[in-house]
Design a protein around this motif. Sequence first.
Motif, mmCIF file in Angstrom:
data_model
loop_
_atom_site.group_PDB
_atom_site.id
_atom_site.type_symbol
_atom_site.label_atom_id
_atom_site.label_comp_id
_atom_site.label_asym_id
_atom_site.label_seq_id
_atom_site.Cartn_x
_atom_site.Cartn_y
_atom_site.Cartn_z
ATOM 1 N N PRO A 173 20.032 -22.216 -43.506
ATOM 2 C CA PRO A 173 18.726 -22.665 -43.023
ATOM 3 C C PRO A 173 18.156 -21.660 -42.029
ATOM 4 O O PRO A 173 18.891 -20.892 -41.399
ATOM 5 C CB PRO A 173 19.042 -24.002 -42.342
ATOM 6 N N PRO A 174 16.830 -21.659 -41.901
ATOM 7 C CA PRO A 174 16.221 -20.742 -40.934
ATOM 8 C C PRO A 174 16.652 -21.098 -39.508
ATOM 9 O O PRO A 174 17.028 -22.233 -39.224
ATOM 10 C CB PRO A 174 14.718 -20.959 -41.121
ATOM 11 N N GLY A 175 16.609 -20.120 -38.676
ATOM 12 C CA GLY A 175 16.982 -20.323 -37.280
ATOM 13 C C GLY A 175 17.634 -19.066 -36.749
ATOM 14 O O GLY A 175 17.807 -18.090 -37.473
ATOM 15 N N PRO A 176 18.020 -19.115 -35.499
ATOM 16 C CA PRO A 176 18.651 -17.920 -34.932
ATOM 17 C C PRO A 176 20.000 -17.649 -35.585
ATOM 18 O O PRO A 176 20.676 -18.566 -36.060
ATOM 19 C CB PRO A 176 18.821 -18.267 -33.446
ATOM 20 N N MET A 177 20.360 -16.386 -35.633
ATOM 21 C CA MET A 177 21.658 -15.993 -36.155
ATOM 22 C C MET A 177 22.730 -16.468 -35.172
ATOM 23 O O MET A 177 22.475 -16.589 -33.969
ATOM 24 C CB MET A 177 21.739 -14.470 -36.308
ATOM 25 N N VAL A 178 23.927 -16.721 -35.668
ATOM 26 C CA VAL A 178 25.029 -17.167 -34.813
ATOM 27 C C VAL A 178 25.234 -16.182 -33.666
ATOM 28 O O VAL A 178 25.372 -16.571 -32.513
ATOM 29 C CB VAL A 178 26.335 -17.345 -35.626
ATOM 30 N N ILE A 179 25.233 -14.890 -33.980
ATOM 31 C CA ILE A 179 25.484 -13.893 -32.942
ATOM 32 C C ILE A 179 24.406 -13.931 -31.861
ATOM 33 O O ILE A 179 24.702 -13.729 -30.683
ATOM 34 C CB ILE A 179 25.654 -12.470 -33.536
ATOM 35 N N GLU A 180 23.178 -14.229 -32.230
ATOM 36 C CA GLU A 180 22.112 -14.317 -31.224
ATOM 37 C C GLU A 180 22.381 -15.452 -30.243
ATOM 38 O O GLU A 180 22.158 -15.305 -29.045
ATOM 39 C CB GLU A 180 20.757 -14.499 -31.914
ATOM 40 N N THR A 181 22.884 -16.564 -30.733
ATOM 41 C CA THR A 181 23.178 -17.675 -29.826
ATOM 42 C C THR A 181 24.417 -17.384 -28.991
ATOM 43 O O THR A 181 24.505 -17.796 -27.844
ATOM 44 C CB THR A 181 23.356 -19.001 -30.590
#
Length: 175
Positions: free
Chosen positions: A35-43
């Motif tokens: 799903p769209p959204g921030p990448m895991v690494i960004e969080t």
Amino acid sequence: MSMEPRPARETDLAVLPEIERSGDAMFADLGIVFPPGPMVIETMIGKGADILVAGDPPVGFAAVRELDGAAHLEQISVRSDLVGNGIGGRLLKVVLARAAEEGAPGVSLLTFRDVPWNGPWYARHGFAVLPEERWTPGLRAHWYAEVGARLHELGPRVVMWAPLPGPGGTEQSTM
């Protein structure tokens, strides 16, 4: 170019989301579209995770954080054109070694059960499915956050655990 994992430098962080996007694209062949959204690494960058990279510039990374007194592997990702060259395995080996050095009883993670480079790959590297009755509050919260984000609709997910040696070299108890 050396592929030995090392701590990420500030200058490495900008390229990590593109590595994750490249790795995520491999899931499309299995019908898994995130799903769209921030990448895991960004969080993870914003939450103070321990981030290791392989390569200079990086071609792979691992993001680890503390969860309920253990190490929790949030993500390993390798640029898709370099998958199969042992980069992920080297990153995982360093994650496990660092967690053991820090006295963690083990490393937990959540992953797709049946994706060959997820559940089966981690099982070959010493992880086993952790039964729900042994989940910690943090793992349970993480699981339900994934359910809320609809990640579980993409395929069966599991919690996995790799126990680490404690003092004296004996394996510590699982969660």
